[in-house]
Design a protein around this motif. Sequence first.
Motif, PDB file in Angstrom:
ATOM      1  N   ASP A 149      62.474  45.399  83.593  1.00  0.00           N
ATOM      2  CA  ASP A 149      62.080  43.993  83.451  1.00  0.00           C
ATOM      3  C   ASP A 149      61.261  43.781  82.179  1.00  0.00           C
ATOM      4  O   ASP A 149      61.439  42.778  81.469  1.00  0.00           O
ATOM      5  N   ASP A 152      63.526  43.778  79.260  1.00  0.00           N
ATOM      6  CA  ASP A 152      64.299  42.521  79.191  1.00  0.00           C
ATOM      7  C   ASP A 152      63.449  41.406  78.598  1.00  0.00           C
ATOM      8  O   ASP A 152      63.941  40.600  77.791  1.00  0.00           O
ATOM      9  N   ARG A 153      62.178  41.340  79.006  1.00  0.00           N
ATOM     10  CA  ARG A 153      61.303  40.287  78.458  1.00  0.00           C
ATOM     11  C   ARG A 153      61.048  40.512  76.970  1.00  0.00           C
ATOM     12  O   ARG A 153      61.006  39.550  76.182  1.00  0.00           O
ATOM     13  N   ALA A 155      63.081  41.983  74.867  1.00  0.00           N
ATOM     14  CA  ALA A 155      64.331  41.650  74.168  1.00  0.00           C
ATOM     15  C   ALA A 155      64.477  40.135  74.027  1.00  0.00           C
ATOM     16  O   ALA A 155      64.929  39.634  72.986  1.00  0.00           O
ATOM     17  N   ALA A 156      64.105  39.397  75.077  1.00  0.00           N
ATOM     18  CA  ALA A 156      64.203  37.940  75.009  1.00  0.00           C
ATOM     19  C   ALA A 156      63.270  37.375  73.947  1.00  0.00           C
ATOM     20  O   ALA A 156      63.619  36.396  73.265  1.00  0.00           O
ATOM     21  N   ARG A 157      62.091  37.946  73.793  1.00  0.00           N
ATOM     22  CA  ARG A 157      61.113  37.444  72.823  1.00  0.00           C
ATOM     23  C   ARG A 157      61.441  37.865  71.402  1.00  0.00           C
ATOM     24  O   ARG A 157      61.246  37.106  70.443  1.00  0.00           O
ATOM     25  N   GLY A 159      64.500  38.867  70.344  1.00  0.00           N
ATOM     26  CA  GLY A 159      65.848  38.479  69.947  1.00  0.00           C
ATOM     27  C   GLY A 159      66.809  39.642  69.843  1.00  0.00           C
ATOM     28  O   GLY A 159      67.993  39.430  69.558  1.00  0.00           O
ATOM     29  N   SER A 221      55.102  34.322  81.807  1.00  0.00           N
ATOM     30  CA  SER A 221      56.452  34.792  81.487  1.00  0.00           C
ATOM     31  C   SER A 221      56.800  36.034  82.282  1.00  0.00           C
ATOM     32  O   SER A 221      57.926  36.185  82.784  1.00  0.00           O
ATOM     33  N   SER A 225      59.622  36.131  86.205  1.00  0.00           N
ATOM     34  CA  SER A 225      60.905  36.839  86.269  1.00  0.00           C
ATOM     35  C   SER A 225      61.330  36.983  87.737  1.00  0.00           C
ATOM     36  O   SER A 225      60.507  37.202  88.617  1.00  0.00           O
TER      37      SER A 225
END
Length: 773
Positions: A149, A152-153, A155-157, A159, A221, A225
């Motif tokens: 998790d 994943d967070r 990677a989202a921030r 990019g 954030s 999740s």
Amino acid sequence: FLLGENGTGKSSFIDALEFFFTGSVAHLQGIQSISVGKHLHHVDREAEDMSVAVRFSGSVLREVSRNGSGVLSSVPAQLSDYFASAALGTFILRRDQLLRFVCSQPADRFRALDAFIGLESLDDIELNMKRARDEAQGRVSGLERERSDSLDRLAARLGVPVSSEQEALVRMNDILEKAGVSTIRSFDDENAADGLRLQVKKAALKDKGSGLNLNILARLSALSSSLDLDTKIAEIVTVQRRHSTSKKEEKSRLVALFNSARLLIPGEAAAVVPCPLCGQDIDSRQLLDRINKYLNDNAAWTSDAQDLRVKSEAVCELLKTQSTRLQELAVLLDEEPQSAQAADEARQLMRRIQELQRLLVNVEHVDKLLNRRDFIEVEGLLSALCREVQTAAKGRMEHLALSPEDESAKELERVLTTVGLYAKQLKETDARLAIARARLQLSDAVYECFKSAKQKEVQGVFDRLQNHVSDWYACLHPDDEHRNVRLGIDLGQRASAKLYVDSFGQTNQDPRAYSSEGHLDSLGLVIFLAFAKEFQGSCTLLVLDDVVSSVDAQHRQRICDLLIDEFPGWQLVITTHDRIWFEELWRSAVAHNIGANIRKTRIVRWSRSVGPVLEPYLSLRERIDRFVEEGDSDSVGSQGRTYLESLLKELCAGTAASLRYREGADYTVGELLPALESRLGRMDSCAFKTLLLQRISELRAISFVANMLSHDAQSQGALSSSEIASFWSAVTALHDAYACPACGKNQLAFDETVSAVVCRARGCEQPLVARFR
């Protein structure tokens, strides 16, 4: 030998022996609504009225008793080893136990054999090791999910996907370089953030409240999740429902109680001590043995139990992480005056999550299934709280009127702050995960090492007994295509015993595939006998309770021979409802010259008030002997004629005498005797032939025989007692003559290959008795 019809109380004697030596009765335990305390004693009496006494022979007769409370009287020192060996209760084989040895699941078969080997304490250790390993695996699974998790967070921030904190640092520096801001050495480096703040023209961005809101948004954030608790708890409930039968629920309650009891009850040398609860005298060693046996039998963790532990521990880790994050959010919200209510909600939600954690800790032992709605509701409240706090924080941030440059700087600082927080969480998770993996590796290595060592030792025991099992089975079934019986450990299971046999040219077959019920029964019997002989120690007692009902006559004779040959000096108690099997047992004992050591008893009737009534068992010949003594002419006439017919049939079969075929024939003395005499005329001259013909001549010489041959029962009343006695004496003399001249045993048969009467008695030095022309 005890003969009795079903329902006349045979098993009460077996239960008495088991209770006497073990203090319990296995078939009255572990079944709902049935117990030793309620159902062992007489239905019209109380438990304290009951006792069992056994007299032991020796230089001095010794009597030992056990009262209804389970307390033994004083045991003589010379019997202490005998009692210690008998306390395991492995000396009894009942009909239903045969199925446990052959037809049960491998784990159940292992537990049945484990009682002989005495591995209860080692099995308990192995169970605890397995449970510790499963819990460690659950923690690793939960932390791996948490790490995933966090990645994943990040990677989202950022990019782009990342796989570690160091890779996240590289990607963050790429972003800072493109923005013309100095890079950072670690996420604890504040230089970049300070540089960004200097670029911001609006002082509000350097305000404490702005930084506070950024931290709040960063934690939201992580909190927002999806936990997917609905799916995870549904999986746990499915396994729990499969695992949580009423019996196991009862076990889970009693296991904790018995574990506590094991700590309370002293195990010192003195057996009789006061009970810590009621103060009555108890046999502490015996009670501890029973407790340990119960724990061993009822604390076995199935694959479902393992699955429950792993899945529940993983969810616990997720909830623990969210609880920690809620605490951190509440602390931040305390600093924001407008967020006091949200801080209280965060703490209340944290407490509810902790309650759910506690429910998951012992999920395999709880009495009822987990309530999925509780978990779904908590996850919904968490999502709602995150949305509420996020909206408020963003609203406070949007009040700032910033230029495009300020907005860009503000966004860059938000990315840096958020990525830094996620990276810190990832670093903490990695540290905890490294410890958890090390513990899992250690617990798995210890468990596998112990399991492997135990399996090796148990397999060694099985290998040591294989010759007994295979050879004895071959003795019972010498002409069958089932060979090489063996027991083996299933290396893929914790405690499992598999049974193999080579059948019809195929190796390693399950005996149930090609064997009849009688074959399976005799296989279970030889397994029991092999383990009893190897592991019963000083207890040389065997009890066989109605175990050969499905075995045919030929094989039953071989069972008699096996018991007598392999267990000399042992005391055997054999019960049956089958009179034929009973007679075969007796004839085998006589043939082996141990008839004087046998006590033949039968249950003649049963009543609720008196119970089973015993009398010495008399064979048909012994009964007729008694009729002769009592002058009961009618009984001697009718039963003596029956006996003579049976004897003549045996002689005709043993000499291959020819009889005219008659459909549904029930041959009489008048037909059998001439056929026998005709056949003896074709026998070569020998002392055996001469004696038989002499006895037949003596039988014919008695005038009473003519009436018997014609079945003229009306003439019997005119005969004197001496005439009847003479007739019976002639019949028994004929029977006694039909015996091997060399060994004197009555085990003769006709062998077509040599056209002769031969002796089947083992050890006979001259088995060829008489040839035919």
